[in-house]
Design an enzyme around this catalytic site. Structure first.
Site, PDB file in Angstrom:
ATOM      1  N   SER A   5       0.835  -1.092  -0.152  1.00 46.91           N
ATOM      2  CA  SER A   5      -0.020  -0.061   0.068  1.00 46.91           C
ATOM      3  C   SER A   5       1.046   1.176  -0.175  1.00 46.91           C
ATOM      4  CB  SER A   5      -0.913  -0.153   1.155  1.00 46.91           C
ATOM      5  OG  SER A   5      -0.208  -0.445   2.473  1.00 46.91           O
ATOM      6  N   GLU A  37      -8.104 -10.859   4.232  1.00 46.48           N
ATOM      7  CA  GLU A  37      -8.510  -9.257   3.879  1.00 46.48           C
ATOM      8  C   GLU A  37     -10.013  -9.374   3.168  1.00 46.48           C
ATOM      9  OE1 GLU A  37      -6.010  -6.527   1.353  1.00 46.48           O
ATOM     10  OE2 GLU A  37      -7.492  -5.461   1.130  1.00 46.48           O
TER      11      GLU A  37
HETATM   12  O1  KIV Z   1      -0.168  -3.558   1.739  1.00 45.42           O
HETATM   13  C1  KIV Z   1      -0.963  -3.453   2.553  1.00 45.42           C
HETATM   14  O2  KIV Z   1      -1.021  -2.527   3.457  1.00 45.42           O
HETATM   15  C2  KIV Z   1      -1.687  -4.694   2.976  1.00 45.42           C
HETATM   16  C3  KIV Z   1      -2.440  -4.753   4.117  1.00 45.42           C
HETATM   17  C4  KIV Z   1      -3.959  -4.412   3.397  1.00 45.42           C
HETATM   18  C5  KIV Z   1      -2.603  -5.983   4.957  1.00 45.42           C
HETATM   19  O3  KIV Z   1      -1.235  -5.832   2.502  1.00 45.42           O
END
Ligand code: KIV
Length: 264
Positions: free
Chosen positions: A45, A182
């Protein structure tokens, strides 16, 4: 006490909920460590939260490692998990192993997270065999948005729920120390959590998981774009930063900054 994979399993057995949060930089990691967050995830993310990408697919291994190193510098005592980006574990098992090893050797991470279904189980097994702790990630897979046609809740039908359970089991059987669920219905994550002996960490997966993970920018209100339904905002950094920066700009323009206090 420093978190270890065996401590996490014990926390599940004792019903002690695990707190995980994404972080991408040293100052945020320092604050998260000071606040006693159990697990820091350098999530992919990163792409949307920090690098200005549209989705996670553009994040590269080098970018991810760069931010893992920063998080380690900010949080020297935390358990840090590096999120392996799109296509860094699919080309071949050899590539997957060597890429995963870089998170421990160069990134300063304690573990890697890999997004994927039971097809990745043999790769996970090889990583664990090599000494790399692996967290699985099943349910909604943001790295698969192009094939899935978008961000879709997983496990809503009987077939899809059975697949989520089978994927989570495959991760446990392959030696993963925990698995992220998720965007799956709460009752399904209750079932998965009951049936697995490793901890489940939910995001949009209801209250029955062994722990929860959130994206720090959602938690702090520091993003532009719609807030996901599963995210709870505990602060509004957008407003705080906008107010502070507007005040700074106005003071420079009016000549009130710098004043005597801020001059030599
Ligand atoms: O990249 C991220 O933030 C994630 C979370 C949503 C678990 O994989």
């Amino acid at each position: 006490m420093k978190i270890t994979v065996s401590k996490l399993r014990k926390m599940k057995q004792e019903g002690q909920r695990i707190v995980m949060l994404t972080t991408y930089d040293a100052p945020t990691a320092r604050l998260a460590e000071e606040c006693g967050i159990d697990l820091l995830l350098v999530g992919d993310s990163l792409g949307m939260c920090v690098l200005g990408y549209q989705n996670t697919l553009q994040v590269t291994l080098e970018e991810s490692l760069h931010h893992c190193k920063a998080v380690r510098r900010g949080a020297p005592n935390s358990f840090i998990i590096g999120d392996m980006p799109f296509m860094t574990m699919h080309a071949s098992e050899r590539d997957a192993l060597l890429n995963a090893a870089r998170y421990l050797q160069e990134g300063g991470c304690d573990a890697v997270k890999i997004e994927g279904d039971s097809a990745l189980a043999p790769t996970v097994e090889r990583m664990v065999h090599a000494g790399i702790p692996v967290m699985g990630h099943v349910g909604l897979l943001p790295q698969h948005i192009k094939t899935a046609g978008g961000y879709r809740i997983s496990g809503k039908t009987e077939d899809s729920a059975a697949r989520v359970l089978a994927d989570a089991r495959a991760m446990e059987d392959a030696g993963a120390f925990a698995v992220v669920l998720e965007c799956v219905p709460a009752e399904l994550s209750r079932k998965v959590t009951d049936e697995l002996s490793i901890p489940t960490i939910g995001i949009g997966a209801g209250p029955y998981c062994s722990g929860q993970v959130q994206v720090v920018n959602d938690t702090l209100g520091f993003f532009n774009g719609p807030k996901p339904k599963h995210a709870k905002q505990y602060a509004n950094l957008n407003d705080i930063i906008q107010k502070a920066l507007s005040e700074y700009a106005a003071e420079v323009r009016s000549g009130t900054f710098p004043d005597d206090e801020h001059s030599f």
